[in-house]
Design a protein around this motif. Structure first.
Motif, PDB file in Angstrom:
ATOM      1  N   LEU A 131      30.943-105.823 -94.754  1.00  0.00           N
ATOM      2  CA  LEU A 131      30.293-104.667 -94.144  1.00  0.00           C
ATOM      3  C   LEU A 131      28.817-104.612 -94.510  1.00  0.00           C
ATOM      4  N   LEU A 132      28.495-104.945 -95.762  1.00  0.00           N
ATOM      5  CA  LEU A 132      27.084-104.982 -96.156  1.00  0.00           C
ATOM      6  C   LEU A 132      26.312-106.015 -95.351  1.00  0.00           C
ATOM      7  N   ARG A 133      26.919-107.164 -95.142  1.00  0.00           N
ATOM      8  CA  ARG A 133      26.248-108.201 -94.339  1.00  0.00           C
ATOM      9  C   ARG A 133      26.115-107.759 -92.886  1.00  0.00           C
ATOM     10  N   ALA A 134      27.119-107.025 -92.412  1.00  0.00           N
ATOM     11  CA  ALA A 134      27.093-106.584 -91.005  1.00  0.00           C
ATOM     12  C   ALA A 134      26.016-105.524 -90.760  1.00  0.00           C
ATOM     13  N   VAL A 135      25.648-104.770 -91.811  1.00  0.00           N
ATOM     14  CA  VAL A 135      24.604-103.752 -91.642  1.00  0.00           C
ATOM     15  C   VAL A 135      23.253-104.277 -92.099  1.00  0.00           C
ATOM     16  N   ALA A 136      23.094-105.597 -92.062  1.00  0.00           N
ATOM     17  CA  ALA A 136      21.795-106.266 -92.244  1.00  0.00           C
ATOM     18  C   ALA A 136      21.414-106.525 -93.694  1.00  0.00           C
ATOM     19  N   ALA A 137      22.355-106.458 -94.631  1.00  0.00           N
ATOM     20  CA  ALA A 137      22.031-106.859 -95.999  1.00  0.00           C
ATOM     21  C   ALA A 137      21.846-108.374 -96.047  1.00  0.00           C
ATOM     22  N   THR A 138      20.759-108.828 -96.680  1.00  0.00           N
ATOM     23  CA  THR A 138      20.482-110.264 -96.743  1.00  0.00           C
ATOM     24  C   THR A 138      21.300-110.926 -97.853  1.00  0.00           C
ATOM     25  N   PRO A 139      21.506-112.254 -97.766  1.00  0.00           N
ATOM     26  CA  PRO A 139      22.215-112.939 -98.859  1.00  0.00           C
ATOM     27  C   PRO A 139      21.579-112.708-100.211  1.00  0.00           C
ATOM     28  N   ARG A 140      20.240-112.654-100.259  1.00  0.00           N
ATOM     29  CA  ARG A 140      19.563-112.422-101.529  1.00  0.00           C
ATOM     30  C   ARG A 140      19.914-111.052-102.088  1.00  0.00           C
ATOM     31  N   GLN A 141      19.959-110.036-101.194  1.00  0.00           N
ATOM     32  CA  GLN A 141      20.290-108.694-101.660  1.00  0.00           C
ATOM     33  C   GLN A 141      21.720-108.616-102.171  1.00  0.00           C
ATOM     34  N   VAL A 142      22.643-109.325-101.500  1.00  0.00           N
ATOM     35  CA  VAL A 142      24.035-109.342-101.968  1.00  0.00           C
ATOM     36  C   VAL A 142      24.123-110.012-103.328  1.00  0.00           C
TER      37      VAL A 142
END
Length: 809
Positions: free
Chosen positions: A286-297
Motif C-alpha cells: 500500500l505504501l508503494r501504491a501511494v507513491a512511496a519510493t524504494p528509498r523511503q521504504v
C-alpha cells in the motif's frame, strides 16, 4: 523517518516483539562475552597467601623465544609454563644485602594429603609472607610437628597421618591458626622438614622481601637466576599459577564465543526481520501504491530497526552484565579460573554490545527489505497476495558461495590434528553450512514439501490442508527451518565433538591397557615402591600427567616408570622400542612426530613444565597419542619438575585378587581402568556452559519465529473455520505443519553436523566415524519436537479462541 518508525512500532507491538527479543538476547551474549574478553586482557588476581609480603621474588612463569623476522628484525615471544619455576635459595642472601632491605623470607611449597583431603604444605618460616597468626598452641619445632589452618578441623595435640611426595608419616598438631585462605588449605611444618618434603635441595619456590624499618618502599634491580620481582596484584599471578592460563583462556573463549554469538545473532535476526517484513507485505504494498519510493521504504524499515536495536541493545547489555557474573561463577566452580581473578566491569563491553546490536538490526532490516522495497507499485499488491516462488539470483549465488566456503572449511578441518586449531574452525564450518542452508532455504522447503506432501495428504482433512498450506507457504516454512536447523546443527556439533574425542581417547587407552589394577588417583612414589614389594606384583608403572613446550608450542605428555612398562601399557609402538626410554630419551606419538619433523634417533629439545630445558633422543614412535599423550617421558625425569608429583599407578599382578591388593596397600584406592581413563580425560563442561548459551539463544529464536508465524495466521484460520473446519482439525493441521518443519530442520541440521563432525574426527582421530551416542541424539530430537510443538500450539489455541468473523474483520 524515525517519527514514522516510532508510530509503526507503537501500532505493531506484536509484530516487532520477536525481533526485539532476539536482539536483546544477542546484546546480552555479546556484552557477557566482552566482559570475559576484557577480564582476560586487563583482569588482576589479588594475592591471598602472599598478602603480607610487599615485594615477592619468584621464578619467571614464561618460556621465552626470540624469532627472527625479515630484514634482520627480531620479535620476542613468551608462553606461560604449566608448573612453578623454582629459584636458588642462595638468592635470598644476595637480596638481603641490597640497600633498603630489612628482612628476607624464603618459602617452599608442596602438596600433601590428610585422609584424602588436599593441602599445600609450607615451612613455618614463611608465615610472615601470609596473613596467618596462631590462635592456639605454638609453632612447629621438630620434624614430626605441624601447624594446621583454621579450616582443617584439627585440634592442638591431635596426631594425623600426612601423605607427601616423600612418603607417609604421622605428625602431631602443635598449633592452629586463626585464619584460613579462601581457596587453599594450608599446613605448616618445621623449616627443615618442609625442605625435605619438598624434595628440591638448594631451591625455594618464592622469596619475600621486606623494607628496612622507616623505608617506605623497595626498588629492587633485575635479579638473576630466572627470577622476577612482583608487587601489587602481580603477587597474585605468582601465587596462582593457573591465573595466566585462565586469562588466556578467557581471551580465547570470550573472543570465540562473542564472534559466534554475533554471527548467530545476525543470522537469526535476519530471519526474524524477514518474517516480520513478509507479514507486512500488504502494508508495504500500500505504501508503494501511494507513491512511496524504494528509498523511503528502506529508510522506514531501517529506522524501525535502529529504534529496536537501541532499546533492545540497552536492555540486553544490562542483562549481559548479570550474565557475565553468572559465567564467572560457573567458571570458578569448574576450576577454569581462580576465585581471585576479578571480573572487569567497564563501559566498553556495554558499548560494544549496543553497537553490535544496532548494526545487526540495521543489517537485518536492509537485507530483509531489499527485494520488497524495489518491486514496482503495480506488482506490490499482487506480491502481497501471493509471494513469488522464484529464488532471487543474488540469494541463490550467495547460497552457492557459502556452500563452496563450507566445502573448503570442511576440507581444511579434516587436516587439522590439534584442538587449538580445530576448535574455532569446527564451529565456523557448522555456521557457514547453516548460512548456506538458510540462503537456499526456499529451495530446500519446496523439495521437502514435494517429497512429504503425499504422506501428509494421506491424513484426510488436516493432512490435506497442511500439505496445501506448506506448498503455498514454502517461503514461511523456509524461515522456520533456519533457526531450527541452526539449533540442531550447533547442539550436535558441540555435544558430539566432546563425545568423539572422549570415545577415541578411551578406545586407545583401552586398546593399550595391559594392567590388572589401577591405583590412584594420587599415589606417592613411596607408596608405589611399597606395592612393588608385595609378593605377586610383577610391575608397577607410575603415570604422571604434565605438559611441555617444544619451542613455544605446547604438547601434552605422560611420564611413566620404564621398568616393566610392557606389562602395564602398550601405546602402539610403530617404530623403535620403549625399552630405551629413560632420563635422556623420549617417545613421540606419530601425529606429534609429523608436526615436529622427528623420527627415531632424532634429537628433540623441549622445555619441561617448570622451565627446565632438556635435549632428549627419540627412541620410539607410537600411534595411540590420544590415549597416552603426545609425548612419553621417563617418570624420574619429570617428577622433580612438577608441582604435584602424586601419580596414578598401573599394576600388573595377575595372581592377586583385588581384595588382596587392597589389603597389601591400605589407604590407596584401587580403580578399574574405565574410571582411570575418565580421570585423565579433559573436562568438557566448560564448552557445554559457554556454547550452551548459543544453543539457548538459538532455541529462543526458534520458538520466537514459530510463535510469530502461528500468530500471524489468524485470518487464515478464521477462513478455515468459516468454511466448516473444526478447531480440532485446524490445530491438527498446524501440528502436522510443525512436525514437517521439525523433520526437515532435523534432517538439515543433522547433515550439517555430520559433515562437520566427520571432518573433525578425521583430522583429530584419523577415523571418519564420529561418536554419536544414540540416546543423546534421540533426546535432542525429542526436545526440538516438544519445543516447536509447544511454540506452535499455544499461539494457535489463542488465535482459535476468537470468533471467525471477528478475526477476519
Amino acid at each position: 523517518m524515525i517519527f514514522f518508525a516510532l508510530r509503526t512500532i507503537r501500532h505493531r507491538k506484536a509484530g516487532f516483539a520477536g525481533a526485539f527479543l532476539a536482539l536483546m538476547c544477542a546484546a546480552a551474549l555479546v556484552c557477557a562475552c566482552g566482559m570475559l574478553l576484557e577480564t582476560g586482557l586487563r583482569g588482576g588476581v589479588a594475592p591471598e597467601r602472599y598478602a603480607g609480603a610487599p615485594v615477592l621474588v619468584a621464578g619467571d612463569r614464561y618460556v621465552r623465544e626470540t624469532i627472527r623476522k625479515s630484514e634482520g628484525k627480531t620479535k620476542a615471544k613468551a608462553k606461560a609454563l604449566s608448573e612453578r619455576r623454582w629459584i636458588p635459595a642462595s638468592l635470598a642472601g644476595e637480596l638481603g644485602r641490597l640497600p633498603g632491605v630489612g628482612r628476607v623470607v624464603t618459602e617452599v611449597t608442596f602438596p600433601v594429603l590428610v585422609a584424602g583431603r588436599s593441602f599445600w604444605g609450607h615451612g613455618w618460616e614463611s608465615a610472615p609472607l601470609t596473613p596467618f597468626t596462631l590462635r592456639a598452641g605454638r609453632a612447629p619445632r621438630d620434624g614430626n610437628e605441624l601447624v594446621a589452618d583454621a579450616r582443617a578441623g584439627l585440634d592442638v595435640g591431635a596426631e594425623v597421618t600426612v601423605e607427601s611426595p616423600a612418603g607417609s608419616r604421622v605428625y602431631r598438631v602443635t598449633g592452629v591458626t586463626a585464619e584460613a585462605l579462601p581457596s587453599q588449605d594450608t599446613l605448616f611444618f618445621a623449616a627443615s622438614e618442609a625442605r625435605r618434603l619438598a624434595g628440591r635441595p638448594g631451591l625455594v619456590s618464592a622469596i619475600g622481601v621486606f623494607p628496612r624499618s622507616g623505608a617506605p618502599r623497595i626498588d629492587l634491580p633485575p635479579v638473576p637466576g630466572g627470577a622476577v620481582v612482583h608487587t601489587g596484584d602481580e603477587r597474585g599471578a605468582a601465587e596462582f599459577l593457573d591465573a595466566e592460563q585462565a586469562r588466556l583462556k578467557l581471551v580465547s573463549m570470550g573472543g570465540a564465543l562473542g564472534g559466534t554469538a554475533l554471527l548467530v545473532a545476525i543470522l537469526v535476526v535476519v530471519g526474524t526481520f524477514a518474517l516480520s517484513v513478509q507479514q507486512r507485505h500488504r502494508e508495504i504494498a500500500l505504501l508503494r501504491a501511494v507513491a512511496a519510493t524504494p528509498r523511503q521504504v528502506r529508510r522506514l524499515l531501517g529506522g524501525e530497526a535502529l529504534v529496536l536495536g537501541v532499546v533492545a541493545g540497552t536492555l540486553g547489555s544490562a542483562l549481559g552484565i548479570g550474565l557475565g557474573f553468572w559465567l564467572r561463577s560457573r567458571f570458578v566452580a569448574l576450576g577454569v579460573m581462580p576465585e581471585n581473578l576479578r571480573l572487569v566491569v567497564s563501559p566498553f563491553p556495554v558499548l560494544a554490545a549496543l553497537a553490535a546490536t544496532v548494526l545487526a538490526a540495521w543489517t537485518a532490516a536492509r537485507v530483509s527489505a531489499r527485494r520488497t522495497a524495489r518491486i514496482r507499485p503495480v506488482e506490490a499488491l499482487g506480491e502481497a497476495a501471493l509471494p513469488t516462488a522464484r529464488l532471487p539470483r543474488r540469494r541463490m549465488l550467495a547460497g552457492l558461495l557459502c556452500a563452496a566456503g563450507g566445502t573448503v572449511l570442511t576440507l581444511v578441518l579434516s587436516g587439522l590434528s590439534t584442538e587449538a586449531a580445530s576448535g574455532p574452525v569446527t564451529m565456523l564450518t557448522a555456521l557457514v553450512w547453516t548460512v548456506a542452508a538458510a540462503l537456499l532455504g526456499p529451495v530446500i522447503a519446496r523439495v521437502a514439501v514435494a517429497l512429504l506432501g503425499a504422506v501428509l495428504r494421506a491424513s484426510r482433512v488436516s493432512g490435506y490442508l497442511a500439505a496445501a498450506n506448506l506448498r503455498a507457504g514454502s517461503h514461511r516454512l523456509a524461515l522456520v527451518i533456519t533457526p531450527l536447523s541452526l539449533m540442531v546443527a550447533m547442539t550436535c556439533t558441540i555435544l558430539f565433538v566432546q563425545t568423539t574425542m572422549g570415545y577415541a581417547a578411551q578406545e586407545e587407552a583401552a586398546a593399550g591397557d595391559r594392567a590388572d589394577y589401577v591405583l590412584g588417583t594420587r599415589v606417592s612414589s613411596a607408596a608405589a615402591e611399597a606395592v612393588r614389594g608385595v609378593p605377586g606384583v610383577e610391575a608397577v608403572t607410575e603415570v604422571l600427567h604434565t605438559s611441555v613446550r617444544v619451542g613455544l608450542e605446547k604438547y601434552g605428555a605422560q611420564a611413566v616408570t620404564p621398568a616393566g612398562l610392557s606389562l602395564t601399557l602398550d601405546p602402539g609402538v610403530v617404530a623403535g622400542s620403549l625399552h630405551g626410554l629413560g632420563p635422556q630419551t623420549v617417545a613421540v606419538s606419530r601425529t606429534a612426530a609429523s608436526r615436529l619433523g622427528v623420527s627415531v634417533g632424532s634429537p628433540l629439545r623441549l622445555t619441561l613444565g617448570d622451565g627446565t630445558a632438556v635435549t632428549l633422543r627419540v627412541v620410539a614412535l607410537y600411534e595411540r597419542g590420544l590415549g597416552y599423550g603426545e609425548l612419553l617421558l621417563a617418570h624420574g625425569l619429570v617428577r622433580p619438575h612438577v608441582d604435584d608429583p602424586f601419580s596414578t599407578a598401573l599394576v600388573s599382578a595377575p595372581s592377586l585378587s583385588r581384595a588382596a591388593l587392597e589389603r597389601a596397600a591400605p589407604g590407596v584406592a584401587v580403580l578399574d581402568r574405565v574410571r582411570a581413563v575418565a580421570v585423565g580425560t579433559p573436562n568438557a563442561e566448560v564448552n557445554y556452559v559457554t556454547m550452551g548459551l548459543i544453543i539457548a539463544f538459538t532455541a529462543i529464536a526458534a520458538v520466537n519465529t514459530l510463535a510469530m508465524s502461528a500468530s500471524d495466521r489468524s485470518r487464515e484460520f478464521a477462513l478455515l473455520r468459516l468454511v466448516g473446519t473444526t478447531p480440532r482439525q485446524v490445530l491438527r493441521m498446524a501440528r502436522l505443519e510443525t512436525l514437517t518443519a521439525v523433520l526437515v530442520s532435523v534432517a538439515v541440521g543433522t547433515v550439517i553436523s555430520l559433515v562437520t563432525l566427520t571432518a573433525f574426527s578425521l583430522g583429530m582421530t584419523g577415523s571418519a566415524r564420529p561418536h554419536v551416542p544414540p540416546p543423546a541424539y534421540l533426546a535432542l530430537v525429542a526436545s526440538v519436537a516438544v519445543l516447536t510443538l509447544a511454540a506452535t500450539a499455544l499461539p494457535v489455541r489463542f488465535v482459535l479462541r476468537a470468533r471467525p468473523a471477528e478475526a477476519i474483520s
